[in-house]
Design a protein around this motif. Structure first.
Motif, PDB file in Angstrom:
ATOM      1  N   SER A 189       0.834  -1.213   0.000  1.00 29.53           N
ATOM      2  CA  SER A 189       0.000   0.000   0.000  1.00 29.53           C
ATOM      3  C   SER A 189       0.862   1.254   0.000  1.00 29.53           C
ATOM      4  O   SER A 189       0.574   2.223  -0.720  1.00 29.53           O
ATOM      5  N   ALA A 193       1.098   4.089  -2.975  1.00 26.54           N
ATOM      6  CA  ALA A 193       0.809   5.488  -2.637  1.00 26.54           C
ATOM      7  C   ALA A 193       1.962   6.397  -3.036  1.00 26.54           C
ATOM      8  O   ALA A 193       1.757   7.479  -3.612  1.00 26.54           O
ATOM      9  N   ASP A 196       2.142   7.005  -6.667  1.00 28.61           N
ATOM     10  CA  ASP A 196       0.911   7.577  -7.225  1.00 28.61           C
ATOM     11  C   ASP A 196       0.216   6.589  -8.158  1.00 28.61           C
ATOM     12  O   ASP A 196      -0.252   6.947  -9.249  1.00 28.61           O
ATOM     13  N   SER A 198      -2.519   3.013  -8.367  1.00 27.84           N
ATOM     14  CA  SER A 198      -3.631   2.389  -7.643  1.00 27.84           C
ATOM     15  C   SER A 198      -3.642   0.872  -7.761  1.00 27.84           C
ATOM     16  O   SER A 198      -4.324   0.202  -6.992  1.00 27.84           O
TER      17      SER A 198
END
Length: 225
Positions: A189, A193, A196, A198
């Motif tokens: 995760s 993040a 940038d 998903s």
């Protein structure tokens, strides 16, 4: 004073040199012995004055202060160089480290902090951030791709990214790295993040692209010392 630090100031703006001289000369134990406004004058002045520290602007009209630093350190390795610049620039910092500078400070620095920086460099200390210095040497060894996104990741997160690129699941990554699966999930995760992104597939494609760039990079056989 025999024990005073001998300083040469190098900046192409006379008003900046005058301000630096007034600041440093007012401090006990510091003696500004010379000034220069170009790369050529800086090298000559260091030869004439034999300073302990050169406070050197990164940008000069006839070349780069980094070039001057490299030449000064090659000719007089006992002379310490403190780079001074108006802009925070990773590339200039990397180049300064490679050129042998002992420190790198912004012109926005407080006067008291500049004095302290000059004194520390004069004592032989390094003001360079250890993590940044390590990044420079990783880049030299070909372990640090010139990619700003990758620079955001910790060493552990980069390992996670490499394993994502191999197509491993969180459970498989956990087994490979001897971590709890929940810990790996948190790492993944964080990686997404910071990049940038998903989806894992985006991270895997990004890592594969970096690997391809590494494979096609041909560094020079000899790196500057």
């Amino acid at each position: 004073m025999a024990d005073s630090l001998r300083i040469v100031l190098v900046d192409d703006h006379e008003v900046v040199r005058e301000g630096l001289r007034a600041l440093l000369d007012a401090e006990d134990g510091i003696d500004v012995v010379g000034e220069a406004g170009t790369v050529a004058d800086a090298v000559r002045r260091v030869g004439y004055e034999s300073p302990d520290v050169v406070v050197l602007d990164v940008r000069l009209p006839d070349g780069s202060g980094i070039e001057a630093c490299r030449e000064i350190r090659a000719r007089w390795p006992e002379v310490r160089v403190l780079m001074l610049t108006s802009f925070a620039d990773d590339e200039a910092l990397f180049s300064s480290i490679m050129a042998g500078a002992s420190g790198y400070v912004l012109k926005q620095i407080k006067g008291s902090d500049l004095i302290s920086s000059v004194q520390r460099v004069g004592r032989g200390e390094s003001l360079l951030d250890p993590e940044m210095t390590e990044r420079v040497f990783r880049r030299i060894r070909g372990e640090e791709p010139d990619d700003p996104l990758l620079a955001r990741l910790s060493n552990q997160e980069r390992k996670i990214l490499d394993l994502i690129a191999e197509g491993l699941t969180n459970r498989e990554i956990a087994e490979r790295m001897f971590l709890a699966e929940k810990t790996v999930k948190n790492y993944v995760s964080n990686v997404l993040a910071k990049l940038d992104m998903s989806r894992r597939s985006e991270a895997a494609a990004y890592a594969a692209r970096l690997e391809a760039q590494r494979r096609h990079r041909y560094p020079p056989e000899e790196w500057p010392s």
